[in-house]
Structure formats: C-alpha cells, structure tokens
Design an enzyme around this catalytic site. Structure first.
Site, PDB file in Angstrom:
ATOM      1  N   ASP A  11       0.885  -1.167   0.000  1.00  0.00           N
ATOM      2  CA  ASP A  11       0.000   0.000   0.000  1.00  0.00           C
ATOM      3  C   ASP A  11       0.918   1.210   0.000  1.00  0.00           C
ATOM      4  O   ASP A  11       1.646   1.449   0.968  1.00  0.00           O
ATOM      5  CB  ASP A  11      -0.866  -0.045   1.265  1.00  0.00           C
ATOM      6  CG  ASP A  11      -1.751   1.194   1.436  1.00  0.00           C
ATOM      7  OD1 ASP A  11      -1.545   2.184   0.695  1.00  0.00           O
ATOM      8  OD2 ASP A  11      -2.626   1.162   2.308  1.00  0.00           O
ATOM      9  N   TYR A 232       0.372   0.613  15.095  1.00  0.00           N
ATOM     10  CA  TYR A 232      -0.525   0.340  13.970  1.00  0.00           C
ATOM     11  C   TYR A 232      -0.309   1.356  12.855  1.00  0.00           C
ATOM     12  O   TYR A 232      -0.471   2.558  13.067  1.00  0.00           O
ATOM     13  CB  TYR A 232      -1.996   0.382  14.437  1.00  0.00           C
ATOM     14  CG  TYR A 232      -2.950   0.149  13.295  1.00  0.00           C
ATOM     15  CD1 TYR A 232      -3.109  -1.126  12.756  1.00  0.00           C
ATOM     16  CD2 TYR A 232      -3.664   1.201  12.721  1.00  0.00           C
ATOM     17  CE1 TYR A 232      -3.959  -1.348  11.683  1.00  0.00           C
ATOM     18  CE2 TYR A 232      -4.522   0.985  11.656  1.00  0.00           C
ATOM     19  CZ  TYR A 232      -4.659  -0.290  11.145  1.00  0.00           C
ATOM     20  OH  TYR A 232      -5.493  -0.520  10.078  1.00  0.00           O
ATOM     21  N   LYS A 235      -3.209  -2.412   8.050  1.00  0.00           N
ATOM     22  CA  LYS A 235      -3.253  -3.870   8.211  1.00  0.00           C
ATOM     23  C   LYS A 235      -2.271  -4.494   7.218  1.00  0.00           C
ATOM     24  O   LYS A 235      -1.885  -3.870   6.230  1.00  0.00           O
ATOM     25  CB  LYS A 235      -4.690  -4.348   7.990  1.00  0.00           C
ATOM     26  CG  LYS A 235      -5.118  -5.481   8.885  1.00  0.00           C
ATOM     27  CD  LYS A 235      -5.010  -5.158  10.359  1.00  0.00           C
ATOM     28  CE  LYS A 235      -5.376  -6.349  11.231  1.00  0.00           C
ATOM     29  NZ  LYS A 235      -5.101  -6.075  12.654  1.00  0.00           N
TER      30      LYS A 235
HETATM   31  P1  13P Z   1      -5.082  -0.507   5.075  1.00  0.00           P
HETATM   32  O1  13P Z   1      -4.357  -1.456   5.963  1.00  0.00           O
HETATM   33  O2  13P Z   1      -5.732  -1.181   3.928  1.00  0.00           O
HETATM   34  O3  13P Z   1      -4.198   0.616   4.651  1.00  0.00           O
HETATM   35  O4  13P Z   1      -6.275   0.111   5.907  1.00  0.00           O
HETATM   36  C1  13P Z   1      -5.968   0.762   7.076  1.00  0.00           C
HETATM   37  C2  13P Z   1      -7.139   1.203   7.872  1.00  0.00           C
HETATM   38  O5  13P Z   1      -6.911   1.537   9.025  1.00  0.00           O
HETATM   39  C3  13P Z   1      -8.497   1.218   7.302  1.00  0.00           C
HETATM   40  O6  13P Z   1      -9.470   1.668   8.238  1.00  0.00           O
HETATM   41 MG    MG Z   2      -4.054   2.033   3.328  1.00  0.00          MG
HETATM   42 MG    MG Z   3      -4.766  -2.176   2.413  1.00  0.00          MG
END
Ligand code: 13P
Ligand code: MG
Ligand code: MG
Length: 373
Positions: A11, A232, A235
């Site tokens: 990402d 964090y 994800k």
């Molecule tokens: P991603 O991990 O896809 O970037 O999404 C992060 C997120 O916190 C969505 O609410």
């Molecule tokens: Mg993202």
């Molecule tokens: Mg993502």
C-alpha cells in the site's frame, strides 16, 4: 524450465482514504517495472490492486529471494510513492517502513510470497490478494483445501493428493527470526488445527506435496506491519500463491472454502472481526465499514509467460456469497466496540487505545482495601 513466481504487495497511497491506488500511481509502478524488466530477466508481469494494495506478480528464472527481483519491486514502489506524494494521496508510502534496501524486501514492509518450481507443461496457479486483514486470514481456506475432504474431495479421490500435504506454520509473534513448525496432514491434523485457530500468531507460511517431496503447493506472505513499525500503521493485507491441479487440489477445491466467508481480523482501523468477502480484482475497499476483501486470479503459465487471468470471484455465483457476507458483517458490526466484534487487547495494543487505558488506569481509586482492613 525452473521458474519462480514472486508476488510483492504494498500500500503506497490511496485516493480519498484507504480505498484504492490512483491510476497515476499504478502507471508509475508499471513504467518502472517495464523499463527494467529485461535487465533483471523478468519473463512476465501482472499488476493489479485489491482495495488500496498494489500487487506486483513477476515470473523469472532467478529463484526465490533474488536481490535483483526484490530491488526492482522496491524501486517500483518507491517511485510509485513519489507519485502518490505528488498527488497528495492518503497514506503515501504507508507500507514502505524502512528507507534503505538491503537485499530483500522482507522486513521492510511490503508483503512477499514466492514459489520456485520446475514448470509443468500445463502449470496453473492462483494469486490471492487480500485487503483490510492479516496473514492468518488464509489459514482456514488453505487448511480446508489441503487437509479437509469435506471441502476438498481430491483428498479422497486422487492418490497423490490423498497422501496429504506438509504445512510449514510460522509463529509471527517471534520477531527475531523465522520460528517455524513443520506438520503433516492427515496424521497431525489436530495439531495443525490447534495452531491455525490462532490467526494472530500462527500463520501458514507454505504448503508442500508429500507425494512429490520438494514440490511446493502454496506460499503466503507472513509480514506483520506492526512487528516492524511497533505501532498500527495499516493492516498487513497478505498475498498468497497456490499451485493447483494434478498433484495439487483443483482450482475449485482451493476457491470453494471462500464460500465460508470466515470472520477474520481487520476492517476499520484494523481493529474488528469481520467476514472475509471475496471480490473481483481491482475492487476498491468499501466504505461499508471497511470489510476485509480477498481477490483471486487463476493463471496458466508457459515458459514464464502468463495467460490473461481468470478472475475466480467475478462470476455471478459469488454475488450470493457477497450478500451473505454483507448480512454477516451487518450483524456483527452493529455491536460496535462490544465484545468479540472488536479485536482483543493483544491486537489493539498497537493502536492509540493503550494511552487512553493508561490515562484511565491512573484515575482508578481503591475504595476498600484488604490491607487496610
Ligand atoms: P489498510 O491497511 O488497507 O491501509 O487500511 C488501514 C485502515 O486503518 C483502514 O481503516
Ligand atoms: Mg491504506
Ligand atoms: Mg490495504
């Protein structure tokens, strides 16, 4: 010929939130790969996105963990990040957690899955890419495809498959190296199940044929971003490669377990348990919460050249599965932060809730103490 499939996913920024990469970023990534592919011996390339994650599938003869291949993927994502910043995309460079490339993209943020094999005359494989979830999300679908005859009839109907498969399972809590256990189905079935139920900690790293030792069936990315970032940042959004047919389960045996739409961790702020919804490739993440999504592309490959992909979750049957996923998602998400709808503290401890609880902890007063009595 000996062929390696390498998929690298990252990402590096998305439009208006964690939705999808921009066309300009996708174009930049493609241009960098196209400009350099012949110099590192890449035979073919596929680029797509699942939610806000770009996956880069490369075929080449250089073997797994090739520094030249990994560096090209890293460079393409770095250049893509520059474009994402120029456009003001959200989370530009989100998954590129280190500055310097040191021979391998593992440990730098991007997710990687690779398989090296002697190409069969009719080599078939599936690329899975998931968004808004963690690597353990593949535990159940892969277990059902490679170890459960209720889902995978080939385990009963074909001798080579019925000899079972060997699972290499990684303890992803162990951050000072790869801690792996090797277990074989069917005799270690309950041990495998006991580990795989804990999707946060134990992740299928690879699966191997027992009838044909050395033949790798599956590879899953095991990167947990929080282990690298310490907090964090998004994800993990894992990718997987699964070889299918002949000595491996059939394409439909590997695809069918996704009809279960199991609850997995992820969703909004990576903090909930929500169903894993199968979607076509190049689907944006949804503002229907941010439900975890998975796409699957089946390819044939000959001398390293891909056919066009067959999008295995695009046909009308999956509309019904998606409706069921929607109903499951609504039911659990209605209870918001309460109970099992939100992840346990062990998973949330990489988020801001830790400071809140520390603050609150200091406000507790002991009103009736055993010691005072
Ligand atoms: P991603 O991990 O896809 O970037 O999404 C992060 C997120 O916190 C969505 O609410
Ligand atoms: Mg993202
Ligand atoms: Mg993502």
């Amino acid at each position: 010929m000996q062929l390696t499939l390498t998929v690298v996913k990252a990402d590096i920024g998305s439009v208006g939130g964690h939705t999808q990469p921009s066309q300009a970023v996708l174009k930049t990534v493609r241009e960098v790969v196209d400009a350099n592919r012949s110099s590192v011996g890449i035979l073919d390339v596929y680029i797509g996105h699942t939610g806000d994650d770009i996956c880069l599938l490369l075929s080449h003869p250089r073997g797994s963990d090739s520094a030249a291949i990994h560096e090209l993927a890293w460079t393409a994502f770095r250049k893509g990040t520059q474009e994402a910043k120029r456009q003001g995309l959200y989370g530009a460079g989100q998954d590129l957690l280190k500055d310097a490339f040191s021979g391998n993209v593992r440990g730098l943020g991007p997710a990687v899955a690779e398989i090296t094999f002697e190409e069969r005359p009719n080599e078939s494989f599936i690329l899975f890419a998931a968004d808004k979830t963690e690597p353990g999300a593949y535990n159940l679908p892969l277990y059902l495809a490679f170890a459960d005859p209720m889902h995978s009839p080939g385990l009963l109907l074909k001798d080579e498959i019925g000899l079972g498969f060997t699972f290499r399972i990684m303890d992803v809590e162990h951050t000072q190296g790869d801690r792996i256990i090797t277990l074989s189905a069917p005799e270690n079935l309950y041990d495998i199940a006991a580990l795989l139920r804990d999707t946060h900690r134990y992740v299928i790293e690879s699966i191997w044929s027992r009838a044909h030792p050395g033949e790798q069936a599956a590879s899953v990315s095991t990167t947990r971003l929080r282990n690298i970032a310490g907090r964090y940042v998004g994800k993990d959004d894992p990718v997987a490669l699964v070889r299918v047919q002949q000595i491996f389960p059939a394409t439909e045996e590997v695809g069918a377990p996704y009809t279960l739409i199991p609850f997995v961790s992820g969703d909004t702020r990576g903090s909930h348990n929500m169903p894993l919804c199968p979607v076509p490739i190049n689907t944006a993440a949804t503002v229907f919460y941010c439900v975890p999504i998975v796409s699957g592309l089946a390819f044939s490959v000959r001398e390293g050249r891909f056919t066009e992909p067959a999008d295995i979750f695009a046909d009308p049957i999956w509309e019904e599965i998606r409706r069921r996923a929607t109903r499951k998602a609504v039911e659990i998400r209605r209870q918001g932060f309460f109970g099992c709808a939100m992840l346990p503290m062990s998973e949330l401890e990489y988020t801001g809730i830790v400071e809140r609880l520390q603050r609150l902890d200091a406000q507790f007063v002991i009103e009736r103490s055993e010691e005072a009595a």
